[in-house]
Design a protein around this motif. Structure first.
Motif, PDB file in Angstrom:
ATOM      1  N   PRO A   1       0.822  -1.212   0.000  1.00 51.04           N
ATOM      2  CA  PRO A   1       0.000   0.000   0.000  1.00 51.04           C
ATOM      3  C   PRO A   1       0.857   1.264   0.000  1.00 51.04           C
ATOM      4  O   PRO A   1       2.084   1.199  -0.001  1.00 51.04           O
ATOM      5  N   GLU A   2       0.214   2.400   0.074  1.00 50.06           N
ATOM      6  CA  GLU A   2       0.869   3.706  -0.033  1.00 50.06           C
ATOM      7  C   GLU A   2       2.069   3.874   0.894  1.00 50.06           C
ATOM      8  O   GLU A   2       3.061   4.490   0.524  1.00 50.06           O
ATOM      9  N   ALA A   3       2.011   3.342   2.096  1.00 53.55           N
ATOM     10  CA  ALA A   3       3.089   3.535   3.069  1.00 53.55           C
ATOM     11  C   ALA A   3       4.408   2.916   2.616  1.00 53.55           C
ATOM     12  O   ALA A   3       5.473   3.376   3.003  1.00 53.55           O
ATOM     13  N   GLY A   4       4.372   1.852   1.806  1.00 53.65           N
ATOM     14  CA  GLY A   4       5.592   1.300   1.255  1.00 53.65           C
ATOM     15  C   GLY A   4       6.066  -0.011   1.830  1.00 53.65           C
ATOM     16  O   GLY A   4       7.022  -0.589   1.333  1.00 53.65           O
ATOM     17  N   PHE A   5       5.431  -0.523   2.890  1.00 52.17           N
ATOM     18  CA  PHE A   5       5.793  -1.833   3.426  1.00 52.17           C
ATOM     19  C   PHE A   5       4.957  -2.909   2.752  1.00 52.17           C
ATOM     20  O   PHE A   5       3.745  -2.730   2.572  1.00 52.17           O
ATOM     21  N   ALA A   6       5.585  -4.023   2.397  1.00 56.14           N
ATOM     22  CA  ALA A   6       4.851  -5.146   1.813  1.00 56.14           C
ATOM     23  C   ALA A   6       3.947  -5.760   2.877  1.00 56.14           C
ATOM     24  O   ALA A   6       4.416  -6.211   3.912  1.00 56.14           O
ATOM     25  N   GLN A   7       2.641  -5.755   2.613  1.00 57.20           N
ATOM     26  CA  GLN A   7       1.698  -6.383   3.536  1.00 57.20           C
ATOM     27  C   GLN A   7       1.642  -7.879   3.315  1.00 57.20           C
ATOM     28  O   GLN A   7       1.411  -8.633   4.238  1.00 57.20           O
ATOM     29  N   ASP A   8       1.813  -8.266   2.080  1.00 54.45           N
ATOM     30  CA  ASP A   8       1.789  -9.687   1.741  1.00 54.45           C
ATOM     31  C   ASP A   8       3.005  -9.977   0.879  1.00 54.45           C
ATOM     32  O   ASP A   8       3.175  -9.406  -0.192  1.00 54.45           O
ATOM     33  N   TYR A   9       3.871 -10.829   1.397  1.00 59.90           N
ATOM     34  CA  TYR A   9       5.103 -11.222   0.725  1.00 59.90           C
ATOM     35  C   TYR A   9       5.009 -12.738   0.590  1.00 59.90           C
ATOM     36  O   TYR A   9       5.454 -13.466   1.476  1.00 59.90           O
ATOM     37  N   PRO A  10       4.349 -13.248  -0.477  1.00 57.04           N
ATOM     38  CA  PRO A  10       4.014 -14.666  -0.576  1.00 57.04           C
ATOM     39  C   PRO A  10       5.187 -15.594  -0.268  1.00 57.04           C
ATOM     40  O   PRO A  10       6.319 -15.346  -0.663  1.00 57.04           O
ATOM     41  N   ASP A  11       4.872 -16.672   0.451  1.00 58.28           N
ATOM     42  CA  ASP A  11       5.850 -17.687   0.866  1.00 58.28           C
ATOM     43  C   ASP A  11       6.960 -17.098   1.731  1.00 58.28           C
ATOM     44  O   ASP A  11       8.098 -17.548   1.680  1.00 58.28           O
ATOM     45  N   GLY A  12       6.642 -16.074   2.510  1.00 59.28           N
ATOM     46  CA  GLY A  12       7.643 -15.471   3.376  1.00 59.28           C
ATOM     47  C   GLY A  12       7.049 -14.727   4.550  1.00 59.28           C
ATOM     48  O   GLY A  12       7.288 -15.073   5.690  1.00 59.28           O
ATOM     49  N   TRP A  13       6.236 -13.688   4.251  1.00 59.12           N
ATOM     50  CA  TRP A  13       5.757 -12.806   5.305  1.00 59.12           C
ATOM     51  C   TRP A  13       4.343 -12.325   5.027  1.00 59.12           C
ATOM     52  O   TRP A  13       3.972 -12.124   3.875  1.00 59.12           O
ATOM     53  N   VAL A  14       3.603 -12.058   6.096  1.00 56.29           N
ATOM     54  CA  VAL A  14       2.288 -11.437   5.977  1.00 56.29           C
ATOM     55  C   VAL A  14       2.100 -10.511   7.177  1.00 56.29           C
ATOM     56  O   VAL A  14       2.543 -10.819   8.291  1.00 56.29           O
ATOM     57  N   PHE A  15       1.506  -9.349   6.936  1.00 51.56           N
ATOM     58  CA  PHE A  15       1.207  -8.414   8.026  1.00 51.56           C
ATOM     59  C   PHE A  15       0.303  -9.092   9.037  1.00 51.56           C
ATOM     60  O   PHE A  15      -0.649  -9.776   8.666  1.00 51.56           O
ATOM     61  N   GLU A  16       0.582  -8.880  10.300  1.00 52.19           N
ATOM     62  CA  GLU A  16      -0.342  -9.303  11.337  1.00 52.19           C
ATOM     63  C   GLU A  16      -1.544  -8.367  11.283  1.00 52.19           C
ATOM     64  O   GLU A  16      -1.397  -7.183  10.964  1.00 52.19           O
ATOM     65  N   THR A  17      -2.697  -8.858  11.609  1.00 53.71           N
ATOM     66  CA  THR A  17      -3.912  -8.064  11.579  1.00 53.71           C
ATOM     67  C   THR A  17      -3.757  -6.803  12.425  1.00 53.71           C
ATOM     68  O   THR A  17      -3.264  -6.859  13.546  1.00 53.71           O
TER      69      THR A  17
END
Length: 189
Positions: free
Chosen positions: A166-182
């Motif tokens: 999103p606009e802020a610049g951090f990957a929220q979903d990085y498949p097979d690696g990372w996902v933002f916590e809710t």
């Protein structure tokens, strides 16, 4: 305003949290990754000091990976990069520092390149693999396909995926690696 972010690893147990802060010098990423590596439990506290234009000035990594202690100081000057005072000739022309153990260090590339939808660009980085004591070149390509999606490719790893950024610049979903916590999306920088 600042943005706090926390990710959960999806490939192995672990979390990463980072807080970017605006400073007199530009920006400071201050984070910590805690995860289960092949060598055992790992905790890496990291920083990346960025100029106002998001170019990397320096970084540090402290902690442990299994029984291995980690204590690195990384500096970029007019000649290039050093790790603990040792010149890193392979990465001298690189602008960005990327840590292989966190999605946080894609931020400066996303912010600095400011791609428009449809744009595609190569952004090789000085890459630090967790547990290494030297930097290597990691070729990367970003192709912005929508307001919030980038096709990301790092063929040397190899890795290719569509990242939700999103606009802020951090990957929220990085498949097979990372996902933002809710609830960790925070506010825009």
């Amino acid at each position: 305003m600042t943005l706090l972010a926390i990710w959960r690893r999806t490939d192995e147990p672990g979390h990463d949290v980072v807080e970017p802060k605006q400073t007199d010098l530009g920006w400071l990423l201050n984070g910590a990754a805690v995860y289960l590596s092949d060598a055992g439990p790992a905790r890496l506290d990291y920083t990346v000091q960025l100029a106002e234009d998001w170019m990397t000035n320096s970084g540090s990594v402290r902690g442990f990976i299994g029984s291995q202690s980690v204590d690195l100081t990384i500096i970029r000057d007019e000649i290039g990069w050093t790790v603990d005072g040792q010149r890193q000739s392979a990465v001298q022309s690189m602008v960005d520092l990327d840590y292989g153990f966190t999605p946080a260090t894609n931020l400066q590339q996303i912010r600095r390149m400011n791609l428009k939808v449809g744009d595609k660009a190569d952004f090789p980085v000085a890459w630090l693999v967790a547990g290494a004591s030297s930097l290597v070149v990691l070729p990367q390509t970003y192709h912005r396909v929508s307001e919030t999606e980038y096709i990301y490719e790092a063929p040397a790893v190899p890795y290719s995926a569509t990242l939700l950024i999103p606009e802020a610049g951090f990957a929220q979903d990085y498949p097979d690696g990372w996902v933002f916590e809710t609830g960790s999306a925070g506010r825009a920088l």
